[in-house]
Design a protein around this motif. Structure first.
Motif, PDB file in Angstrom:
ATOM      1  N   THR A  32     115.671  45.176 -57.975  1.00 32.05           N
ATOM      2  CA  THR A  32     117.239  44.945 -57.798  1.00 32.05           C
ATOM      3  C   THR A  32     117.766  44.402 -56.414  1.00 32.05           C
ATOM      4  OG1 THR A  32     118.174  47.234 -57.274  1.00 32.05           O
ATOM      5  CG2 THR A  32     118.035  46.567 -59.578  1.00 32.05           C
ATOM      6  N   PRO A  71     118.264  40.031 -56.719  1.00 34.49           N
ATOM      7  CA  PRO A  71     119.210  40.189 -57.965  1.00 34.49           C
ATOM      8  C   PRO A  71     120.621  40.554 -57.630  1.00 34.49           C
ATOM      9  CG  PRO A  71     116.768  40.761 -58.537  1.00 34.49           C
ATOM     10  CD  PRO A  71     116.882  40.776 -57.089  1.00 34.49           C
ATOM     11  N   ALA A  72     120.645  41.567 -56.688  1.00 37.67           N
ATOM     12  CA  ALA A  72     121.832  42.143 -56.301  1.00 37.67           C
ATOM     13  C   ALA A  72     122.877  41.071 -55.675  1.00 37.67           C
ATOM     14  CB  ALA A  72     121.698  43.374 -55.221  1.00 37.67           C
ATOM     15  N   ALA A  92     124.096  38.592 -58.249  1.00 37.01           N
ATOM     16  CA  ALA A  92     124.963  39.252 -59.095  1.00 37.01           C
ATOM     17  C   ALA A  92     126.397  39.184 -58.659  1.00 37.01           C
ATOM     18  CB  ALA A  92     124.526  40.491 -59.250  1.00 37.01           C
ATOM     19  N   LEU A 151     127.141  41.474 -55.850  1.00 41.40           N
ATOM     20  CA  LEU A 151     127.574  42.534 -55.167  1.00 41.40           C
ATOM     21  C   LEU A 151     127.684  42.570 -53.786  1.00 41.40           C
ATOM     22  CD1 LEU A 151     125.115  45.008 -57.403  1.00 41.40           C
ATOM     23  CD2 LEU A 151     127.411  45.195 -57.279  1.00 41.40           C
ATOM     24  N   THR A 205     119.324  42.186 -68.359  1.00 33.51           N
ATOM     25  CA  THR A 205     120.639  42.176 -67.703  1.00 33.51           C
ATOM     26  C   THR A 205     121.488  43.174 -68.027  1.00 33.51           C
ATOM     27  OG1 THR A 205     120.620  39.726 -68.017  1.00 33.51           O
ATOM     28  CG2 THR A 205     122.758  40.562 -67.524  1.00 33.51           C
ATOM     29  N   ARG A 254     124.989  45.352 -67.473  1.00 29.23           N
ATOM     30  CA  ARG A 254     126.496  45.345 -67.283  1.00 29.23           C
ATOM     31  C   ARG A 254     126.922  46.356 -66.417  1.00 29.23           C
ATOM     32  NH1 ARG A 254     129.310  46.839 -71.054  1.00 29.23           N
ATOM     33  NH2 ARG A 254     127.611  47.376 -72.452  1.00 29.23           N
ATOM     34  N   ILE A 289     130.255  43.385 -63.247  1.00 28.45           N
ATOM     35  CA  ILE A 289     129.255  42.898 -62.610  1.00 28.45           C
ATOM     36  C   ILE A 289     127.929  42.708 -63.466  1.00 28.45           C
ATOM     37  CG2 ILE A 289     127.684  42.689 -60.630  1.00 28.45           C
ATOM     38  CD1 ILE A 289     130.202  41.927 -59.737  1.00 28.45           C
ATOM     39  N   GLN A 290     127.194  41.607 -63.717  1.00 25.06           N
ATOM     40  CA  GLN A 290     126.351  41.515 -64.450  1.00 25.06           C
ATOM     41  C   GLN A 290     125.177  40.960 -63.616  1.00 25.06           C
ATOM     42  OE1 GLN A 290     126.362  38.819 -67.891  1.00 25.06           O
ATOM     43  NE2 GLN A 290     127.928  40.102 -68.837  1.00 25.06           N
ATOM     44  N   LEU A 291     124.189  42.169 -63.824  1.00 27.31           N
ATOM     45  CA  LEU A 291     122.907  41.875 -62.808  1.00 27.31           C
ATOM     46  C   LEU A 291     121.565  41.814 -63.568  1.00 27.31           C
ATOM     47  CD1 LEU A 291     122.087  44.126 -59.406  1.00 27.31           C
ATOM     48  CD2 LEU A 291     120.439  43.892 -61.356  1.00 27.31           C
ATOM     49  N   THR A 292     120.956  40.634 -63.328  1.00 26.42           N
ATOM     50  CA  THR A 292     119.793  40.571 -63.997  1.00 26.42           C
ATOM     51  C   THR A 292     118.431  41.167 -63.215  1.00 26.42           C
ATOM     52  OG1 THR A 292     120.372  38.448 -65.053  1.00 26.42           O
ATOM     53  CG2 THR A 292     117.838  38.582 -65.171  1.00 26.42           C
TER      54      THR A 292
END
Length: 372
Positions: A279, A312-313, A316, A318, A350, A352, A364-367
């Protein structure tokens, strides 16, 4: 009086056969009714599941301390004796498991097989087969074995469509203390005492999170056996107990079926669980002191105090000082909660997330990425 008694006795002897027939009919009816009442949902579930529950015997070589050195453990003594205070010893262990496919895949706990050199599966009908290790997952304490039967084996499936109900009847299967080899499994009955239990003590890299708690007797040797509901569906894998004596005190814990099914499927397909999630986040638990510094109404959650650029963070959206309070609807109170929740997901999934930014909630959606 004497005549009257004789008449009575005579009358009884005359009408006796008809009376006996009626009495026998009532007795037979009562026997059938009692027999039917004995066959409950619990007994039917036991009958259906028992053939698929197995005992697992293991042998491994362990490095143990030689007790002769306890009295004089001294470096000079070891030097002159030219002998190590440790020696290798063959250790035997036992546990339980259950068959999840007709071609011989068996589920048990990782701590049951450990670093075993030899694994043997004993079946309720008296047969035994050598087993090979397909793979295991230390974090969830689950493992998959494989035997090679000549014919299809009886098996059970995980119930992944429903959730355990607190207070419902459950049955724990297994071989307590390894007392009964190659025989029908022992069963104990109780209820689901609670769900979503987190065992705070983490050891050997294990994360016992979101466990099913039951008061059905689970003892040493029951590890790896199935926890089944009254419908005969596997709702969990018996894994841990809390006990000061080593025996059951009504505090047993099982890995829930939804998590176990996913882990078992991944091990069968790949031989291991993919823990290469990435992440890019650096987090810390929000303590009361941090909450006051951020003007938050309460403590809890994890604070983002750093992240990798290009991670990824970052993708997204963040930001530093964001507070993550939920992942996929599950509340996050501590960093341990955050890590345990991330463990349930794989690269490409992904998530939520619900975060607080300047005290305001955001979605926030993080893959999740893959760690190189």
């Amino acid at each position: 009086m004497r005549v009257r008694i004789l008449l009575v006795v005579f009358a009884m002897s005359v009408v006796g056969p008809a009376g006996v027939v009626a009495q026998n009919a009532r007795s037979t009816s009562d026997t059938v009714e009692v027999a039917q009442s004995r066959r409950t949902a619990i007994t039917r579930a036991v009958q259906a599941v028992s053939p698929s529950v197995v005992t697992i015997n293991v042998e491994e070589t362990k490095r143990v301390r030689d007790p002769r050195f306890d009295a004089y453990d001294d470096a000079y003594v070891r030097y002159f004796l030219r002998q190590s205070p440790y020696r290798e010893e063959r250790v035997q262990g036992t546990g339980s498991g259950f068959i999840v496919s007709p071609d011989g895949y068996v589920v048990t706990n990782e701590h049951v097989i450990g670093a075993a050199d030899e694994i043997e599966v004993l079946f309720p009908d008296g047969r035994s087969m050598p087993a090979t290790r397909v793979g295991s997952d230390e974090a969830t304490d689950l493992a998959v074995l494989k035997v090679d039967p000549k014919e299809a084996l009886p098996y059970v499936e995980f119930d992944t469509t429903s959730s355990p109900i607190v207070g419902e009847w459950v049955i724990a299967f297994g071989n307590p203390f390894g007392l009964f080899e190659a025989s029908q499994p022992s069963v104990s009955v109780g209820v689901v005492s609670a769900t979503g239990r987190d065992l705070r003590a983490e050891s050997d890299g294990r994360l016992y999170r979101d466990m099913i708690q039951t008061d059905a007797a689970v003892n040493q040797g029951n590890s790896g056996g199935p926890l089944v509901n009254a419908e005969g569906k596997v709702i969990g894998v018996n894994t841990a107990i809390y006990s000061e004596s080593g025996g059951s005190i009504g505090l047993g814990f099982a890995v829930p079926a939804k998590r176990a099914a996913r882990i078992v499927s991944e091990i069968r397909d790949r031989g291991a669980v993919d823990r290469s999630y990435y992440t890019g986040l650096a987090t810390v638990s929000v303590t009361p002191r941090i909450a006051r510094a951020l003007n938050l109404k309460r403590s809890g959650g994890v604070l983002v105090h750093d992240f990798d650029f290009g991670s990824p963070a970052a993708a997204a959206g963040l930001q530093i000082y964001d507070v993550i309070t939920e992942i996929e609807g599950t509340p996050i109170e501590t960093r341990e909660d955050y890590i345990a929740r991330i463990y349930d997901f794989r690269p490409g999934d992904t998530l939520r997330m619900r975060v607080l930014r300047d005290g305001e909630p955001r979605e926030i959606q993080l893959t999740i990425g893959r760690r190189e």
